[in-house]
Scaffold this motif. Structure first.
Motif, mmCIF file in Angstrom:
data_model
loop_
_atom_site.group_PDB
_atom_site.id
_atom_site.type_symbol
_atom_site.label_atom_id
_atom_site.label_comp_id
_atom_site.label_asym_id
_atom_site.label_seq_id
_atom_site.Cartn_x
_atom_site.Cartn_y
_atom_site.Cartn_z
ATOM 1 N N THR A 1 0.840 -1.195 0.000
ATOM 2 C CA THR A 1 0.000 0.000 0.000
ATOM 3 C C THR A 1 0.877 1.248 0.000
ATOM 4 O OG1 THR A 1 -0.137 0.155 2.425
ATOM 5 C CG2 THR A 1 -1.836 -1.150 1.309
ATOM 6 N N ASP A 2 0.264 2.383 -0.351
ATOM 7 C CA ASP A 2 0.963 3.655 -0.248
ATOM 8 C C ASP A 2 0.543 4.357 1.040
ATOM 9 O OD1 ASP A 2 -1.549 4.745 -0.772
ATOM 10 O OD2 ASP A 2 -1.085 5.274 -2.851
ATOM 11 N N ASP A 3 0.890 5.636 1.187
ATOM 12 C CA ASP A 3 0.625 6.340 2.443
ATOM 13 C C ASP A 3 -0.862 6.508 2.731
ATOM 14 O OD1 ASP A 3 3.303 6.551 2.944
ATOM 15 O OD2 ASP A 3 3.486 8.639 2.300
ATOM 16 N N SER A 4 -1.684 6.488 1.701
ATOM 17 C CA SER A 4 -3.127 6.597 1.906
ATOM 18 C C SER A 4 -3.759 5.242 2.171
ATOM 19 C CB SER A 4 -3.792 7.239 0.687
ATOM 20 O OG SER A 4 -3.794 6.342 -0.422
ATOM 21 N N ARG A 5 -2.939 4.201 2.203
ATOM 22 C CA ARG A 5 -3.347 2.804 2.357
ATOM 23 C C ARG A 5 -4.073 2.280 1.121
ATOM 24 N NH1 ARG A 5 -0.321 4.414 5.625
ATOM 25 N NH2 ARG A 5 -0.255 3.925 7.852
ATOM 26 N N GLN A 6 -3.852 2.955 -0.029
ATOM 27 C CA GLN A 6 -4.368 2.430 -1.280
ATOM 28 C C GLN A 6 -3.431 1.336 -1.784
ATOM 29 O OE1 GLN A 6 -6.296 4.221 -5.330
ATOM 30 N NE2 GLN A 6 -4.246 4.958 -4.868
ATOM 31 N N THR A 7 -3.997 0.267 -2.284
ATOM 32 C CA THR A 7 -3.209 -0.806 -2.863
ATOM 33 C C THR A 7 -2.802 -0.410 -4.280
ATOM 34 O OG1 THR A 7 -5.032 -2.011 -3.900
ATOM 35 C CG2 THR A 7 -4.646 -2.415 -1.547
ATOM 36 N N THR A 8 -2.108 -1.297 -4.962
ATOM 37 C CA THR A 8 -1.731 -1.035 -6.345
ATOM 38 C C THR A 8 -2.918 -1.127 -7.292
ATOM 39 O OG1 THR A 8 -1.076 -3.356 -6.566
ATOM 40 C CG2 THR A 8 0.659 -1.758 -6.043
ATOM 41 N N VAL A 9 -4.055 -1.594 -6.814
ATOM 42 C CA VAL A 9 -5.293 -1.585 -7.598
ATOM 43 C C VAL A 9 -6.060 -0.318 -7.248
ATOM 44 C CG1 VAL A 9 -7.465 -2.766 -8.073
ATOM 45 C CG2 VAL A 9 -5.380 -4.093 -7.684
ATOM 46 N N PRO A 10 -6.290 0.579 -8.174
ATOM 47 C CA PRO A 10 -6.976 1.837 -7.856
ATOM 48 C C PRO A 10 -8.321 1.606 -7.179
ATOM 49 C CG PRO A 10 -6.073 1.917 -10.073
ATOM 50 C CD PRO A 10 -5.908 0.504 -9.595
ATOM 51 N N ALA A 11 -8.589 2.431 -6.144
ATOM 52 C CA ALA A 11 -9.853 2.421 -5.405
ATOM 53 C C ALA A 11 -9.983 1.239 -4.446
ATOM 54 C CB ALA A 11 -11.056 2.467 -6.349
ATOM 55 N N VAL A 12 -8.932 0.457 -4.306
ATOM 56 C CA VAL A 12 -8.914 -0.626 -3.314
ATOM 57 C C VAL A 12 -7.893 -0.267 -2.245
ATOM 58 C CG1 VAL A 12 -8.495 -3.068 -2.868
ATOM 59 C CG2 VAL A 12 -9.580 -2.361 -5.008
ATOM 60 N N PHE A 13 -8.330 -0.222 -0.995
ATOM 61 C CA PHE A 13 -7.488 0.147 0.134
ATOM 62 C C PHE A 13 -7.330 -1.068 1.049
ATOM 63 C CE2 PHE A 13 -9.289 3.856 -1.707
ATOM 64 C CZ PHE A 13 -8.353 4.855 -1.565
ATOM 65 N N ALA A 14 -6.295 -1.053 1.870
ATOM 66 C CA ALA A 14 -6.054 -2.186 2.761
ATOM 67 C C ALA A 14 -5.554 -1.686 4.109
ATOM 68 C CB ALA A 14 -5.050 -3.163 2.159
ATOM 69 N N ALA A 15 -5.831 -2.459 5.155
ATOM 70 C CA ALA A 15 -5.443 -2.067 6.511
ATOM 71 C C ALA A 15 -5.276 -3.298 7.381
ATOM 72 C CB ALA A 15 -6.502 -1.138 7.114
ATOM 73 N N GLY A 16 -4.478 -3.135 8.432
ATOM 74 C CA GLY A 16 -4.329 -4.194 9.416
ATOM 75 C C GLY A 16 -3.230 -5.191 9.082
ATOM 76 N N ASP A 17 -3.327 -6.375 9.669
ATOM 77 C CA ASP A 17 -2.263 -7.369 9.560
ATOM 78 C C ASP A 17 -2.007 -7.809 8.129
ATOM 79 O OD1 ASP A 17 -2.163 -7.177 12.269
ATOM 80 O OD2 ASP A 17 -2.815 -9.217 12.701
ATOM 81 N N ALA A 18 -3.011 -7.698 7.261
ATOM 82 C CA ALA A 18 -2.819 -8.116 5.874
ATOM 83 C C ALA A 18 -1.934 -7.159 5.095
ATOM 84 C CB ALA A 18 -4.171 -8.249 5.174
ATOM 85 N N MET A 19 -1.699 -5.918 5.626
ATOM 86 C CA MET A 19 -0.923 -4.950 4.853
ATOM 87 C C MET A 19 0.338 -4.467 5.543
ATOM 88 S SD MET A 19 -1.442 -1.900 6.646
ATOM 89 C CE MET A 19 -0.665 -0.816 5.482
ATOM 90 N N ARG A 20 0.733 -5.104 6.637
ATOM 91 C CA ARG A 20 2.007 -4.729 7.259
ATOM 92 C C ARG A 20 2.690 -5.973 7.784
ATOM 93 N NH1 ARG A 20 3.118 -1.061 10.794
ATOM 94 N NH2 ARG A 20 1.541 0.468 10.263
ATOM 95 N N ALA A 21 4.004 -5.931 7.828
ATOM 96 C CA ALA A 21 4.777 -7.110 8.211
ATOM 97 C C ALA A 21 4.586 -7.482 9.673
ATOM 98 C CB ALA A 21 6.257 -6.876 7.919
ATOM 99 N N ALA A 22 4.340 -6.497 10.507
ATOM 100 C CA ALA A 22 4.111 -6.756 11.930
ATOM 101 C C ALA A 22 3.058 -5.786 12.414
ATOM 102 C CB ALA A 22 5.402 -6.582 12.734
ATOM 103 N N SER A 23 2.223 -6.234 13.352
ATOM 104 C CA SER A 23 1.117 -5.369 13.734
ATOM 105 C C SER A 23 0.712 -5.616 15.177
ATOM 106 C CB SER A 23 -0.088 -5.604 12.821
ATOM 107 O OG SER A 23 -1.108 -4.673 13.086
ATOM 108 N N THR A 24 0.019 -4.627 15.736
ATOM 109 C CA THR A 24 -0.635 -4.724 17.033
ATOM 110 C C THR A 24 -2.035 -4.155 16.867
ATOM 111 O OG1 THR A 24 0.048 -2.516 17.758
ATOM 112 C CG2 THR A 24 1.582 -4.343 18.202
ATOM 113 N N VAL A 25 -2.851 -4.248 17.896
ATOM 114 C CA VAL A 25 -4.187 -3.662 17.828
ATOM 115 C C VAL A 25 -4.094 -2.164 17.564
ATOM 116 C CG1 VAL A 25 -6.279 -3.156 19.160
ATOM 117 C CG2 VAL A 25 -5.267 -5.439 19.247
ATOM 118 N N ALA A 26 -3.174 -1.497 18.259
ATOM 119 C CA ALA A 26 -3.042 -0.053 18.083
ATOM 120 C C ALA A 26 -2.677 0.301 16.650
ATOM 121 C CB ALA A 26 -2.000 0.497 19.056
ATOM 122 N N LEU A 27 -1.731 -0.426 16.059
ATOM 123 C CA LEU A 27 -1.330 -0.153 14.686
ATOM 124 C C LEU A 27 -2.447 -0.490 13.701
ATOM 125 C CD1 LEU A 27 2.357 -1.441 14.744
ATOM 126 C CD2 LEU A 27 1.590 0.938 14.648
#
Length: 327
Positions: free
Chosen positions: A260-286
Motif C-alpha cells: 500500500t501507499d501512504d493513503s493505504r491504497q493498494t496497487t489496484v486503484p480504489a482498493v485500500f487495505a489495513a491491518g495485519d494483511a498490509m504490514r509485516a508486523a502489527s498490534t491492535v493499536a497499529l
C-alpha cells in the motif's frame, strides 16, 4: 475506473465495502460512517487475536478483554444508520465498470465504488506438540503485547527460523531468556556472542513438547519451566480477495503482505487495505491506526477522485485549504 474524476455521490448501492470487521476494518468503517457514506461491513468474526484473553498496548484499553474491545467497536460502528453489516465471508471480488462486485457466502452479490481490505492473516504455527492449544495464552509472538505480564520471569524463545535470534535479542528487557534453537536456528559466532552478552541462555537440545502452563520438555528428558514462551509462524492471507483483485504484495520476513501507499491504497486503484494483511508486523493499536488511514483514504478518493499509487494523499487543489475545510 477513472483516476481523475471525483465521485461525491456514487450511484452504486454502497460507497464502500469493508471486508473484515476486526480492529482495522472497524476503524476504517468508523471514518466512512462519520463521513455519511453508505457502507457495508463483511465479517465472519475470526479475529486473529481471538485466542488471547486480553489486549495490551492500546491506549485507554490496555489490559481489557480483546473480545470486548472488538464488540464495543462493532457497536460504535453499527450505531450509524448508514452502515449495513453482513455476518459471514466475502468469497470473491472483481472490478466491474466504475465499481466492484463482491460475492458473499450464500451467493449474494453486492456492489460498491470502493473496497477496504481488512482481511487479516492466518498463523501457520511451528509443529511442536502442545503449542497450538497454548497459543495466545502462554505462547505469544509479540513482546509489546504480552511481555510485561510475564513479570520478568523465565521466558523461552522456541526457534522457528533465523528471526528467532531477533526475538531472543529483544526479550531480555522483559525477563530471563532462554533460546531453544530446536535444530532450526543455527547460530554463528557473532550471534552467539551477542546473545550471551545480553544474558540469553542458549539450549540446542531438540524440543519434544510443551506441557503445563509453559514447560518445555526436551529430548534428553529435561523439563524447563518457563513463565511464558515466544515463537512465530509463517503468515498467510486469510482471504484470497486481494490476490483475486490483482493487488501487489511485499515479501516480509514471515510471509507476504499487501503493498500500500501512504493513503493505504493498494496497487489496484480504489482498493485500500489495513491491518495485519498490509504490514509485516502489527498490534491492535497499529491496526486501528491503519484502518483510520484507509477509511480516510477511501473517503478522500470519493471526494477528489482516485489518485495514482503512491501519489500525495492530499490533492494539490485541497492542500492550500484551511484544515477545517479539508476534514
Amino acid at each position: 475506473m477513472s483516476t481523475t474524476e471525483p465521485t461525491p455521490a456514487s450511484p452504486l448501492p454502497y460507497d464502500a465495502i469493508i471486508i473484515g470487521g476486526s480492529y482495522a476494518g472497524l476503524s476504517a468503517a468508523l471514518q466512512l460512517a462519520r463521513a455519511r457514506r453508505r457502507i457495508l461491513v463483511v465479517d465472519a468474526g475470526q479475529r486473529r487475536n481471538r485466542y488471547a484473553a486480553n489486549s495490551h498496548g492500546f491506549l485507554t484499553r490496555d489490559g481489557q478483554p480483546a473480545a470486548d474491545i472488538a464488540a464495543e467497536g462493532r457497536a460504535n460502528v453499527a450505531a450509524y444508520p448508514n452502515v449495513d453489516w453482513h455476518d459471514g465471508t466475502a468469497t470473491s471480488a472483481r472490478q466491474d465498470g466504475d465499481g466492484f462486485v463482491v460475492e458473499l457466502d450464500g451467493a449474494d452479490t453486492v456492489r460498491a465504488a470502493r473496497l477496504v481490505l481488512a482481511t487479516g492473516v492466518r498463523d501457520d504455527l511451528p509443529p511442536i506438540d502442545g503449542l497450538a492449544e497454548r497459543w495466545g495464552k502462554s505462547v505469544f509472538h509479540c513482546p509489546y503485547c504480552h511481555g510485561y505480564e510475564l513479570n520478568e520471569g523465565r521466558i523461552g524463545v522456541l526457534a522457528s527460523g533465523p528471526l528467532s535470534v531477533h526475538q531472543a535479542q529483544m526479550l531480555p528487557h522483559w525477563g530471563q531468556v532462554t533460546l531453544f534453537t530446536n535444530g532450526v536456528c543455527p547460530l554463528d559466532d557473532a550471534q552467539r556472542a551477542d546473545l550471551q552478552a545480553r544474558g540469553v541462555e542458549i539450549d540446542e537440545t531438540p524440543v519434544r513438547r510443551l506441557v503445563n502452563v509453559a514447560t518445555v520438555v526436551l529430548e534428553d528428558g529435561r523439563q524447563e519451566i518457563m513463565t511464558g514462551l515466544f515463537t512465530y509462524g509463517r503468515l498467510h492471507m486469510a482471504s484470497p480477495i486481494a490476490e483475486q483483485l490483482g493487488c501487489a504484495f511485499e515479501q516480509g520476513p514471515l510471509g507476504p503482505f499487501i503493498r500500500t501507499d501512504d493513503s493505504r491504497q493498494t496497487t489496484v486503484p480504489a482498493v485500500f487495505a489495513a491491518g495485519d494483511a498490509m504490514r509485516a508486523a502489527s498490534t491492535v493499536a497499529l491496526s486501528v491506526a491503519d484502518g483510520a488511514m484507509a477509511g480516510v483514504g477511501a473517503h478522500r478518493s470519493l471526494l477528489f477522485g482516485v489518485t495514482p499509487f503512491a501519489a500525495p494523499m492530499i490533492p494539490a487543489a485541497a492542500s492550500s485549504a484551511p484544515v477545517g475545510a479539508r476534514e
